[in-house]
Design an enzyme around this catalytic site. Structure first.
Site, mmCIF file in Angstrom:
data_model
loop_
_atom_site.group_PDB
_atom_site.id
_atom_site.type_symbol
_atom_site.label_atom_id
_atom_site.label_comp_id
_atom_site.label_asym_id
_atom_site.label_seq_id
_atom_site.Cartn_x
_atom_site.Cartn_y
_atom_site.Cartn_z
ATOM 1 N N ALA A 18 -21.293 -24.298 -58.682
ATOM 2 C CA ALA A 18 -21.991 -24.589 -57.944
ATOM 3 C C ALA A 18 -20.874 -25.379 -57.623
ATOM 4 O O ALA A 18 -21.078 -25.162 -55.754
ATOM 5 C CB ALA A 18 -23.411 -25.815 -57.178
ATOM 6 N N GLY A 19 -20.235 -26.186 -57.597
ATOM 7 C CA GLY A 19 -18.744 -26.797 -56.719
ATOM 8 C C GLY A 19 -18.663 -26.113 -56.168
ATOM 9 O O GLY A 19 -17.974 -26.223 -55.087
ATOM 10 N N GLU A 76 -19.765 -24.987 -71.116
ATOM 11 C CA GLU A 76 -20.801 -26.037 -71.169
ATOM 12 C C GLU A 76 -22.222 -25.672 -71.270
ATOM 13 O O GLU A 76 -23.327 -25.714 -70.397
ATOM 14 C CB GLU A 76 -20.845 -27.050 -69.536
ATOM 15 C CG GLU A 76 -21.368 -28.006 -69.645
ATOM 16 C CD GLU A 76 -21.095 -28.417 -68.460
ATOM 17 O OE1 GLU A 76 -21.396 -30.683 -68.061
ATOM 18 O OE2 GLU A 76 -21.278 -28.399 -67.388
ATOM 19 N N CYS A 117 -22.692 -34.933 -68.520
ATOM 20 C CA CYS A 117 -21.026 -33.984 -68.163
ATOM 21 C C CYS A 117 -19.861 -34.520 -68.754
ATOM 22 O O CYS A 117 -19.068 -33.661 -69.392
ATOM 23 C CB CYS A 117 -20.971 -34.049 -66.643
ATOM 24 S SG CYS A 117 -20.658 -35.483 -65.875
ATOM 25 N N GLY A 148 -23.101 -31.582 -59.546
ATOM 26 C CA GLY A 148 -23.791 -30.766 -60.714
ATOM 27 C C GLY A 148 -23.014 -29.696 -61.031
ATOM 28 O O GLY A 148 -21.416 -30.573 -61.398
ATOM 29 N N SER A 149 -23.066 -28.570 -61.164
ATOM 30 C CA SER A 149 -22.452 -27.361 -62.192
ATOM 31 C C SER A 149 -20.866 -26.969 -61.315
ATOM 32 O O SER A 149 -20.747 -27.521 -59.823
ATOM 33 C CB SER A 149 -23.132 -26.259 -62.363
ATOM 34 O OG SER A 149 -23.155 -25.114 -61.098
ATOM 35 N N THR A 150 -19.975 -26.801 -62.418
ATOM 36 C CA THR A 150 -18.625 -26.127 -61.414
ATOM 37 C C THR A 150 -18.928 -25.133 -60.580
ATOM 38 O O THR A 150 -18.245 -24.726 -59.555
ATOM 39 C CB THR A 150 -17.657 -25.550 -62.426
ATOM 40 O OG1 THR A 150 -17.501 -27.226 -63.709
ATOM 41 C CG2 THR A 150 -16.356 -24.841 -62.288
ATOM 42 N N LYS A 203 -30.377 -34.735 -50.931
ATOM 43 C CA LYS A 203 -31.222 -33.648 -51.606
ATOM 44 C C LYS A 203 -30.730 -33.755 -52.826
ATOM 45 O O LYS A 203 -30.223 -33.248 -54.091
ATOM 46 C CB LYS A 203 -30.817 -32.622 -51.093
ATOM 47 C CG LYS A 203 -31.808 -30.874 -51.585
ATOM 48 C CD LYS A 203 -30.756 -29.910 -51.772
ATOM 49 C CE LYS A 203 -30.083 -29.661 -53.155
ATOM 50 N NZ LYS A 203 -31.389 -29.237 -54.346
#
Length: 482
Positions: A237-238, A387, A289, A233-235, A181
């Site tokens: 979302a992680g 970030e 990142c 990806g972002s923390t 995706k």
């Protein structure tokens, strides 16, 4: 032509171009010119179901999972050749979509994906599939490495091709199948990769590609037909993905955010620091990142270092991402530019602006932000904690080596970092005290054969290197008694 229509109307599922189940579409915009690049279909849950079913069938019934290493590496070799033919077009499309400077996209989005396929092809050819070990209670144990199954890969917009390939290459080498995706902002490159897979005769269903929003992406992560999730990806979302995978006891790799520090020691060669600054701290317009956006400078040289960094940053060429002379391109979207500008506004209230801080006057269109430098920054300030994911640097003073290490470690993140010193042994001693998954000495150069990833809020697991291949495999012990 800059205004060429790149619209597409299908997904790549089961080795074929498949019509979407809904009429929803993503509009794609040239980040440098704000001109339309066209549109592509947006996946619904039904499209994800179809993609996962194709990957599941390919894994369970096509023979791919049980194919020999020689068969898989032959496919990977053809795939690499097909990608190499398209490298120029792929890197150009990436630059137009997300603003990555052309000189960088040619390397990261054009050349490195081809190299990754070659690396994992060679690596898997050198490893034992079955290993016999002595047994204290029986005759022997056979330890087998088998593909983990269907992989769901969630790829961000900042390095869409190489970050997809960090998942595709080890998955193919292991014998897995995969559903990818991409981010809605960078989808066009996916179609060229799918075309390369068709040309290379990658077996149907081994690679599948559907573009979707976060909600449908979450559906893919939790899909019962998926065996492993690989996310970059972002923390934030992680954390959500980790929660779902934890509940499902589903293996997951998370490569997340960072706020890395560049520790400039008092004996550092400042010319060397400045020569490397664009790649270490401002790579891909700061949309990286592992960028070292916290610059730790000794109090004894603080003014000199601040002035030199501000001068270097002010001299960088800002322009259209596809122009080979460009150092700093635009932000990937209007919304992201607004986010970065919000942080700059907050920085002006808590530190001293010494370079940039606005939009470049020469660029009348495009989502540009001047590379920006703040001095007199406290590590407790917002611009030193968050970030920003843009070309914004915070120069933080320190008194001595011990304080520099403490400041570097005073972050929820731990992904990258650098140490700069004329004494390599000293730099290594300092680097060993920094809490991070990766760190560079007098530079920062990713290595395909070495694991990349973070500690703390920067992620779980690793990408690149042989360690990643094992995360796409399951181990099984067969106890032989006689």
């Amino acid at each position: 032509m800059a205004n060429q229509d790149y619209s597409r109307n299908e997904f790549f599922i089961g080795g074929e171009w498949v019509k979407p189940s809904s009429s929803r579409r993503f509009e794609l915009i040239n980040a440098s010119t704000e001109e339309s690049l066209g549109s592509v279909p947006e996946a619904a849950q039904a499209d994800v179901d179809r993609a996962v079913a194709a990957a599941r069938h390919a894994f369970d019934h096509s023979g791919w999972a049980t194919s020999s290493v020689a068969e898989r590496t032959a496919v990977m070799g053809r795939f690499a050749q097909a990608l190499e033919k398209r490298a120029g077009d792929i890197s150009r499309l990436v630059s137009m979509q997300n603003g990555m400077p052309a000189s960088l996209s040619a390397l990261f989005e054009g050349s490195l994906p081809v190299g990754l396929l070659g690396y994992y092809s060679e690596l898997v050819s050198s490893l034992q599939v079955d290993e016999k070990r002595p047994s204290q209670m029986g005759k022997e144990t056979i330890v087998s490495r088998r593909p983990i199954g269907v992989v769901a890969a969630i790829v961000p917009w900042n390095y869409p091709v190489i970050l997809a390939m960090t998942k595709i290459a080890p998955a193919l080498a292991a014998g897995c199948t995969i559903v990818i995706k991409p981010s809605p902002g960078t989808v066009l490159d996916s179609y060229l990769i799918a075309e390369a897979a068709i040309e290379a005769k990658v077996p149907a269903g081994v690679i599948n590609w559907v573009a979707a929003d976060r909600e449908v992406g979450a559906y893919l992560v939790s899909h019962p037909g998926v065996d492993k999730v690989a996310f970059t990806g972002s923390t934030a979302a992680g954390r959500s993905i980790a929660k779902v995978c934890g509940e499902l006891l589903r293996p997951v790799t998370l490569e997340l955010g960072g706020k890395s520090a560049a520790l400039i020691l008092d004996d550092a060669d400042l010319d060397l620091v400045l020569a490397n600054l664009p790649m270490v701290s401002l790579i891909n317009n700061g949309q990286t990142c592992f960028s070292c956006t916290r610059i730790l400078a000794p109090a004894s040289r603080y003014g000199q270092i601040v002035d030199a960094i501000a001068s270097t940053v002010a001299g960088l060429t800002i322009g259209d991402a596809v122009d080979p002379a460009t150092h700093i391109g635009p932000m990937a979207s209007a919304a992201h530019r607004e986010r970065v500008e919000g942080f700059i506004a907050k920085g002006k209230a808590e530190a001293r602006l010494v370079a940039g801080g606005g939009r470049p006057q020469a660029q009348k269109r495009g989502w540009f932000v001047q590379p920006t430098v703040f001095s007199e920054v406290s590590n407790d300030s917002l611009i030193a904690r968050e970030e920003i994911f843009g070309p914004v640097l915070a120069v933080i003073p320190y008194k001595d080596e011990a304080e520099a290490i403490r400041i570097a470690n005073d972050s929820i993140y731990g992904l990258g970092g650098t140490v700069w010193s004329a004494d390599t042994e000293r730099a290594l001693r300092v680097a060993n005290k920094v809490q991070t998954g990766t760190i560079g000495i007098n530079g920062y150069a990713l290595a395909v054969g070495s694991p990349f990833g973070g500690v703390k809020a920067s992620g779980l697991g690793r990408e690149l290197g042989p360690e990643t291949l094992s995360s796409y495999q399951q181990l099984r012990s067969t106890y032989v008694s006689g």
